[in-house]
Scaffold this motif. Structure first.
Motif, PDB file in Angstrom:
ATOM      1  N   ASN A 253      32.049  37.333  92.739  1.00  0.00           N
ATOM      2  CA  ASN A 253      32.142  36.546  91.513  1.00  0.00           C
ATOM      3  C   ASN A 253      32.805  37.372  90.428  1.00  0.00           C
ATOM      4  OD1 ASN A 253      31.689  34.604  89.448  1.00  0.00           O
ATOM      5  ND2 ASN A 253      29.845  35.724  88.842  1.00  0.00           N
ATOM      6  N   GLN A 254      33.858  36.818  89.844  1.00  0.00           N
ATOM      7  CA  GLN A 254      34.550  37.475  88.748  1.00  0.00           C
ATOM      8  C   GLN A 254      35.002  36.410  87.755  1.00  0.00           C
ATOM      9  OE1 GLN A 254      37.686  40.102  89.970  1.00  0.00           O
ATOM     10  NE2 GLN A 254      38.378  40.510  87.893  1.00  0.00           N
ATOM     11  N   ARG A 255      34.397  36.448  86.569  1.00  0.00           N
ATOM     12  CA  ARG A 255      34.697  35.476  85.509  1.00  0.00           C
ATOM     13  C   ARG A 255      34.472  34.034  85.984  1.00  0.00           C
ATOM     14  NH1 ARG A 255      40.308  38.029  82.961  1.00  0.00           N
ATOM     15  NH2 ARG A 255      39.470  40.112  82.541  1.00  0.00           N
ATOM     16  N   ASP A 256      33.397  33.838  86.726  1.00  0.00           N
ATOM     17  CA  ASP A 256      32.970  32.536  87.248  1.00  0.00           C
ATOM     18  C   ASP A 256      33.902  31.989  88.324  1.00  0.00           C
ATOM     19  OD1 ASP A 256      30.742  32.557  85.703  1.00  0.00           O
ATOM     20  OD2 ASP A 256      31.491  31.179  84.183  1.00  0.00           O
ATOM     21  N   TYR A 257      34.794  32.806  88.843  1.00  0.00           N
ATOM     22  CA  TYR A 257      35.592  32.450  90.016  1.00  0.00           C
ATOM     23  C   TYR A 257      35.033  33.218  91.208  1.00  0.00           C
ATOM     24  CZ  TYR A 257      39.101  30.110  87.147  1.00  0.00           C
ATOM     25  OH  TYR A 257      39.744  29.243  86.300  1.00  0.00           O
ATOM     26  N   ILE A 258      34.737  32.501  92.271  1.00  0.00           N
ATOM     27  CA  ILE A 258      34.119  33.101  93.450  1.00  0.00           C
ATOM     28  C   ILE A 258      35.206  33.283  94.505  1.00  0.00           C
ATOM     29  CG2 ILE A 258      32.332  32.864  95.198  1.00  0.00           C
ATOM     30  CD1 ILE A 258      30.889  30.954  93.262  1.00  0.00           C
ATOM     31  N   PHE A 259      35.501  34.528  94.834  1.00  0.00           N
ATOM     32  CA  PHE A 259      36.530  34.859  95.811  1.00  0.00           C
ATOM     33  C   PHE A 259      35.856  35.159  97.153  1.00  0.00           C
ATOM     34  CE2 PHE A 259      38.047  36.025  91.631  1.00  0.00           C
ATOM     35  CZ  PHE A 259      39.319  35.475  91.597  1.00  0.00           C
ATOM     36  N   PHE A 260      36.313  34.479  98.189  1.00  0.00           N
ATOM     37  CA  PHE A 260      35.761  34.704  99.523  1.00  0.00           C
ATOM     38  C   PHE A 260      36.772  35.473 100.355  1.00  0.00           C
ATOM     39  CE2 PHE A 260      35.496  33.543 104.014  1.00  0.00           C
ATOM     40  CZ  PHE A 260      34.200  33.932 104.288  1.00  0.00           C
ATOM     41  N   ARG A 261      36.277  36.532 101.022  1.00  0.00           N
ATOM     42  CA  ARG A 261      37.093  37.323 101.943  1.00  0.00           C
ATOM     43  C   ARG A 261      36.271  37.637 103.187  1.00  0.00           C
ATOM     44  NH1 ARG A 261      39.927  35.738  98.593  1.00  0.00           N
ATOM     45  NH2 ARG A 261      41.562  36.805  97.400  1.00  0.00           N
ATOM     46  N   PHE A 262      36.953  37.740 104.296  1.00  0.00           N
ATOM     47  CA  PHE A 262      36.305  38.041 105.567  1.00  0.00           C
ATOM     48  C   PHE A 262      37.058  39.217 106.191  1.00  0.00           C
ATOM     49  CE2 PHE A 262      35.186  36.906 110.090  1.00  0.00           C
ATOM     50  CZ  PHE A 262      33.837  37.195 109.951  1.00  0.00           C
ATOM     51  N   HIS A 263      36.345  40.355 106.342  1.00  0.00           N
ATOM     52  CA  HIS A 263      36.970  41.589 106.792  1.00  0.00           C
ATOM     53  C   HIS A 263      36.270  42.134 108.034  1.00  0.00           C
ATOM     54  CE1 HIS A 263      38.246  41.527 102.514  1.00  0.00           C
ATOM     55  NE2 HIS A 263      39.338  42.103 102.988  1.00  0.00           N
ATOM     56  N   ARG A 264      36.933  43.132 108.608  1.00  0.00           N
ATOM     57  CA  ARG A 264      36.359  43.921 109.703  1.00  0.00           C
ATOM     58  C   ARG A 264      36.508  45.402 109.342  1.00  0.00           C
ATOM     59  NH1 ARG A 264      39.195  42.335 114.216  1.00  0.00           N
ATOM     60  NH2 ARG A 264      37.536  40.973 114.970  1.00  0.00           N
ATOM     61  N   TYR A 265      35.439  46.165 109.569  1.00  0.00           N
ATOM     62  CA  TYR A 265      35.496  47.594 109.314  1.00  0.00           C
ATOM     63  C   TYR A 265      36.328  48.288 110.392  1.00  0.00           C
ATOM     64  CZ  TYR A 265      31.707  47.160 105.907  1.00  0.00           C
ATOM     65  OH  TYR A 265      30.954  46.824 104.815  1.00  0.00           O
ATOM     66  N   LEU A 266      37.101  49.285 109.966  1.00  0.00           N
ATOM     67  CA  LEU A 266      37.872  50.115 110.889  1.00  0.00           C
ATOM     68  C   LEU A 266      37.505  51.566 110.640  1.00  0.00           C
ATOM     69  CD1 LEU A 266      41.417  48.463 110.655  1.00  0.00           C
ATOM     70  CD2 LEU A 266      39.680  48.129 112.410  1.00  0.00           C
TER      71      LEU A 266
END
Length: 319
Positions: A253-266
């Motif tokens: 959440n940043q300034r009421d915008y919710i950013f979704f990301r899907f990652h994998r650890y390397l």
């Protein structure tokens, strides 16, 4: 009196001699409309020519200006047609060796690139987004709504022991809204969705995600409303993440915008760790939070975004 008459007579004789000499010269000269035999030539048409600095707009007379404009347009068409015929003859002479025809420049093919432009070969963009989102959320299934009202869909989901219902809305094949309803008693959140990117649209993306339950990161949900929204996102995933899969779903959440990301650890080494995005990605903006399941007519709302009243200060945020 006699002297004047003599002077006038001498003048008349000289004028007559000059006229006679001019007539003889005209008969002998074939270049001014007559040949040496005295036969007149047909007048040669002169092409319309305008001086280099000529401007039709400087002509004050309206009729004359219109006449000259029509004449100028005719001249332009003739020159364009002559150049086209000349180019056609050159291409016919070259045959197969002729260069390819240039693509004409138009406003359409010079359009500035827009990230939201949909590929015409990807007509089922929303369906593909739902399928990719189902690989992120464990134990999820994709169903076609087929125009059914949510009031009819929610009882069916409850009878089949589903814990949450996600509805993706679209406009012109582009996802633009998300409804998240926690079953069986709510609450229900309505989000505006933007900046949707499928896996094939992400640069340097990794391989397809595995079936391991990902780790969930909820970042910067600090208010009571933010805690409610964060718990709704957390309830979509099992509370026992399988770290062996090295996958993480982030709601930032940043300034009421919710950013979704899907990652994998390397794991590059024992001390260095990198991340690789798997996709999809999207951005959410909360529009309303409703008590209970979805009910647009009799539902009781806990919070509704009203821009004119709530967005008066750029430093005030609600999540």
């Amino acid at each position: 009196m006699a002297r004047r008459g003599e002077a006038g007579g001498e003048s008349e004789d000289r004028r007559g001699a000059k006229r006679k000499a001019a007539a003889e010269a005209a008969r002998d000269d074939p270049g001014d409309g007559e040949t040496g035999s005295g036969a007149p030539e047909a007048p040669q048409p002169r092409p319309a020519a305008f001086p280099p600095g000529f401007s039709i707009s400087e002509i004050k007379n309206k009729q004359r200006r219109h006449f000259m404009f029509v004449r100028w347009k005719q001249q332009q068409r003739k020159e364009k047609l002559a150049a086209k015929k000349k180019l056609k003859k050159e291409r016919e002479a070259l045959g197969d060796k002729a260069p390819p025809k240039p693509v004409p420049k138009t406003i359409e093919n010079q359009r500035v690139y827009d990230e939201t432009i949909v590929d015409p070969n990807d007509e089922e963009r929303t369906v593909r987004f739902c399928e990719q989102l189902s690989t992120v959320i464990p134990n999820s299934h994709v169903y076609y709504r087929r125009g059914l009202a949510l009031k009819r869909i929610i009882p069916q989901c409850i009878s089949r022991d589903f814990t949450d219902l996600i509805v993706i809305n679209e406009d012109r094949k582009i996802p633009n809204g998300l409804v998240l309803s926690h079953l069986p008693h709510g609450p229900t959140a309505h989000f505006r969705m933007s900046s949707v990117r499928l896996r094939k649209e992400i640069k340097r993306k990794g391989k397809e995600p595995t079936q391991h339950s990902p780790e969930v990161i909820l970042n910067n949900f600090t208010t009571r409303l933010g805690h409610s929204i964060g718990r709704m996102f957390a309830s979509l995933f099992p509370h026992d993440p399988q770290f062996i899969g090295r996958q993480v779903a982030t709601f930032h959440n940043q300034r009421d915008y919710i950013f979704f990301r899907f990652h994998r650890y390397l794991f590059k080494s024992e001390k260095k760790v990198g991340i690789q995005e798997l996709g999809p990605r999207f951005t959410l903006k909360l529009r309303s939070l409703q008590k209970g399941t979805f009910d647009s007519k009799y539902g009781e709302y806990e919070w509704v975004h009203k821009p004119r009243e709530m967005d008066t200060s750029r430093r005030k945020f609600h999540l």
